[in-house]
Scaffold this active site. Structure first.
Site, short mmCIF file in Angstrom:
data_model
loop_
_atom_site.label_atom_id
_atom_site.label_comp_id
_atom_site.label_asym_id
_atom_site.label_seq_id
_atom_site.Cartn_x
_atom_site.Cartn_y
_atom_site.Cartn_z
N ASN A 42 -3.18 13.19 -3.66
CA ASN A 42 -4.46 13.59 -4.49
C ASN A 42 -5.04 14.78 -4.11
O ASN A 42 -5.34 15.53 -4.97
CB ASN A 42 -5.22 12.50 -4.34
CG ASN A 42 -5.05 10.89 -5.56
OD1 ASN A 42 -4.53 11.48 -6.39
ND2 ASN A 42 -5.65 10.14 -4.95
N ASP A 101 -2.28 10.04 -10.33
CA ASP A 101 -2.27 9.00 -11.39
C ASP A 101 -0.93 8.82 -11.99
O ASP A 101 -0.62 7.75 -12.10
CB ASP A 101 -3.34 9.24 -12.61
CG ASP A 101 -4.62 8.94 -12.24
OD1 ASP A 101 -5.06 8.55 -11.01
OD2 ASP A 101 -5.65 9.47 -12.86
N ASP A 126 0.83 -1.07 0.00
CA ASP A 126 0.14 0.00 0.00
C ASP A 126 0.85 1.30 0.00
O ASP A 126 2.02 1.31 0.74
CB ASP A 126 -1.07 -0.01 1.17
CG ASP A 126 -1.88 1.37 1.25
OD1 ASP A 126 -2.93 1.15 0.50
OD2 ASP A 126 -1.61 2.29 1.80
N GLU A 135 -4.79 2.34 -4.30
CA GLU A 135 -3.48 2.59 -3.98
C GLU A 135 -2.77 1.17 -3.68
O GLU A 135 -1.51 1.37 -3.18
CB GLU A 135 -3.08 3.77 -3.15
CG GLU A 135 -3.34 3.60 -1.83
CD GLU A 135 -4.58 4.05 -1.60
OE1 GLU A 135 -4.93 4.47 -0.47
OE2 GLU A 135 -5.46 4.25 -2.42
#
Length: 592
Positions: free
Chosen positions: A459, A468, A451, A494
């Site tokens: 973000n 992204d 992770d 993620e």
């Protein structure tokens, strides 16, 4: 095929050729003379004279009288095959046969066209009728002079001269390839035709059967229509060349008259059905699709009216009228579809063009416009085989493209579009097989859940487009860092997952540590800003025979949670067993 409808359409355009080229005979003494001793292997209508009835049927005596009083009425064809086109008046062929030996000579006289309705053979000496034979489609097979599919008569020509007359009548195209040969040569010609038709029909039936099997397997209508198209081609040609009557309905005279136009209707209909299905005109050209359906319905309707009124000649004319329309539509659909981007249509277009060219060559051959040859005579048969093979290639090409599209779709369904890695579905399809193999072998296998730490803040701070890019960059680094044989996938969001076959916990820990270190050192630049990330990893291994992949993934996820609780940028590994699991958290402060 010389008996196929393409030929008849083209013959309409050239049927006057032999009449124009014909020459009148000077007088009765100048009648063509055939040597009974000669064995003519090819068609030899150019060695006889002929007379065309003008609307009214002539009797044998009336023809004899006309020959005597006005021999200029006799014409001389310039080709071995006499062709007067569709719906012509009956014709009389006449010649003298000379036998200069002391004994009789047996010869077979035949007309090598299987669709002629009636052929009468007359043999006479000194104007006295010696023998008459009858043949043709209007005569049951056993009642013919010789029970064969083509009109034939065997006769022993006595010494001296014998007058030979043949009367040929048909509502179909008047095509008269006249043969005069020994029985042996006739058998050889029949054997060649049998081999040739066996090859043609064998190819067509093989293609028809194969596509019928494809239809049964894939349930795609285009395979069914193509199977009908090739099978009905065999049926329509067999009905015209006399094979159908000789083998299947020897006594059904009326059926023989109506079978060709009916089967022509079925052939045209199946061909258009295949074309519309293959080229998808219902969707791509709806207007053209409606026109084709209207033509089909109208044809069936008019044919039914002709049958009810017993107008067989009108039904044939109607059939030959539809043939050029069918040809133009097939070519138009193929060309327009190809130009519209359908690459498979090129086979369709070339196949249709091959059959048209073959028909044209055959038509010109039997009409006498070009020199007669076996290759020219059977050009349509060859063209139709080429057509069938190219259409089969078109279907194969379409099937290949559909398979590629299906494989691409399946692959797309198993691949994460952003990272290019396997998605959860793609991972499980491979990992489950490897896990089962490891279980059977009792070998080591581990699962790691990965992770990205604090990815939500990336973000929020930089935007999802930058997020992204970061995700893609990390995925590329993980892909580059994995060992050959390991299975890496984006699990969702993620999170990533990694299957490590033939790997114990210690080795899995080493691989995970390389991942953690490489990502920690990774930099992503965005408009002069440097973005750094770390990852947390949870590892679980298989320690019991009945520990499932699902169980192991769940345990690895728990270990991932432990790594995050301990401060992130860490690796947590535990043991998966039936009783309990032990969790070991590795705090890697020495690496910071």
């Amino acid at each position: 095929m010389h008996q196929h409808w393409f030929l008849f359409f083209l013959l309409i355009a050239v049927n006057l050729t032999t009449c124009v080229l014909a020459e009148p005979a000077k007088d009765e003494s100048a009648l063509p003379l055939i040597d009974a001793r000669a064995d003519y292997e090819g068609a030899m209508a150019d060695r006889v004279a002929y007379l065309v009835e003008q609307g009214e049927a002539l009797s044998f005596d009336e023809v004899q009288s006309l020959i005597s009083t006005n021999p200029a009425l006799l014409m001389r064809p310039q080709s071995g095959v006499l062709a007067n086109g569709l719906n012509s008046d009956a014709i009389w062929l006449v010649a003298n046969v000379s036998n200069s030996t002391d004994g009789p000579i047996l010869r077979r006289v035949s007309v090598g066209t299987g669709w002629l309705e009636r052929v009468d053979f007359y043999f006479l000496t000194d104007r006295q009728l010696l023998q008459q034979f009858v043949s043709g489609d209007r005569i049951a097979l056993e009642q013919r002079a010789i029970a064969k599919r083509i009109p034939s008569a065997d006769y022993r020509f006595p010494p001296g001269e014998t007058r030979l007359l043949l009367r040929v009548e048909t509502a179909d195209p008047m095509v008269v390839p006249l043969y005069f040969s020994s029985i042996a040569v006739s058998h050889s010609r029949e054997q060649f035709e049998a081999i040739f038709f066996s090859f043609i029909y064998g190819v067509m039936f093989a293609l028809s059967t194969y596509n019928l099997m494809l239809f049964a397997g894939f349930r795609k209508r285009r395979y069914l229509f193509y199977s009908l198209y090739t099978a009905i081609f065999v049926v329509v040609t067999a009905s015209y060349n006399g094979i159908g009557m000789a083998l299947l309905w020897p006594d059904a005279v009326r059926w023989q008259q109506w079978a060709p136009p009916l089967f022509m209707l079925c052939f045209v209909s199946s061909g258009l059905a295949f074309a519309t299905s293959f080229l998808k005109t219902r969707v791509r050209r709806p207007g053209l699709h409606k026109v084709i359906k209207t033509i089909g319905v109208a044809y069936f309707t008019f044919f039914g009216i002709c049958f009810a009124l017993d107008k067989q000649g009108l039904a044939l004319q109607l059939a030959f009228l539809v043939v050029p329309v069918f040809t133009v539509l097939m070519l138009y659909m193929g060309v327009s579809s190809w130009m519209g981007g359908n690459q498979s249509a090129r086979y369709f277009m070339l196949g249709t063009l091959a059959s048209v060219i073959g028909a044209f060559v055959t038509a010109l051959t039997v009409a006498g416009v070009i020199s007669y040859s076996q290759l020219g005579y059977y050009a349509l048969d060859i063209g139709m085989v080429v057509d069938a093979i190219l259409l089969m290639l078109a279907l194969a090409d379409l099937a290949r493209k559909n398979k590629e599209a299906r494989v691409t779709a399946e692959r797309t369904a198993q691949v994460d579009l952003l990272t290019g890695l396997n998605n959860r579905r793609g991972f499980l399809s491979v990992a489950e097989s490897l896990w089962s193999l490891a279980t059977r072998k009792g070998s080591n296998v581990c699962v790691a859940m990965i992770d990205i730490d604090h990815f939500k803040s990336i973000n929020d701070q930089y935007g999802h487009a930058v997020g992204d890019r970061v995700l893609k960059k990390i995925a590329d680094e993980l892909e580059k860092s994995r060992r050959k044989g390991d299975v890496l996938a984006r699990w969702g969001g993620e999170e990533f997952t990694l299957l490590l076959p033939e790997t114990d916990e210690a080795e899995a820990l080493s691989v995970a540590e390389r991942f953690r270190r490489n990502i920690e050192q990774l930099e992503v630049n965005d408009c002069g800003r440097t973005i750094r990330c770390t990852i947390s990893v949870g590892i679980a291994s298989r320690h019991a025979q009945h520990v499932t992949l699902e169980h192991a993934i769940s345990r690895a996820d728990e270990e991932l949670y432990q790594a995050k609780v301990q401060g992130r940028n860490q690796i947590s590994t535990g043991r998966t067993s039936d009783a309990a699991s032990a969790t070991q958290t590795l705090l890697l402060s020495s690496e910071h």
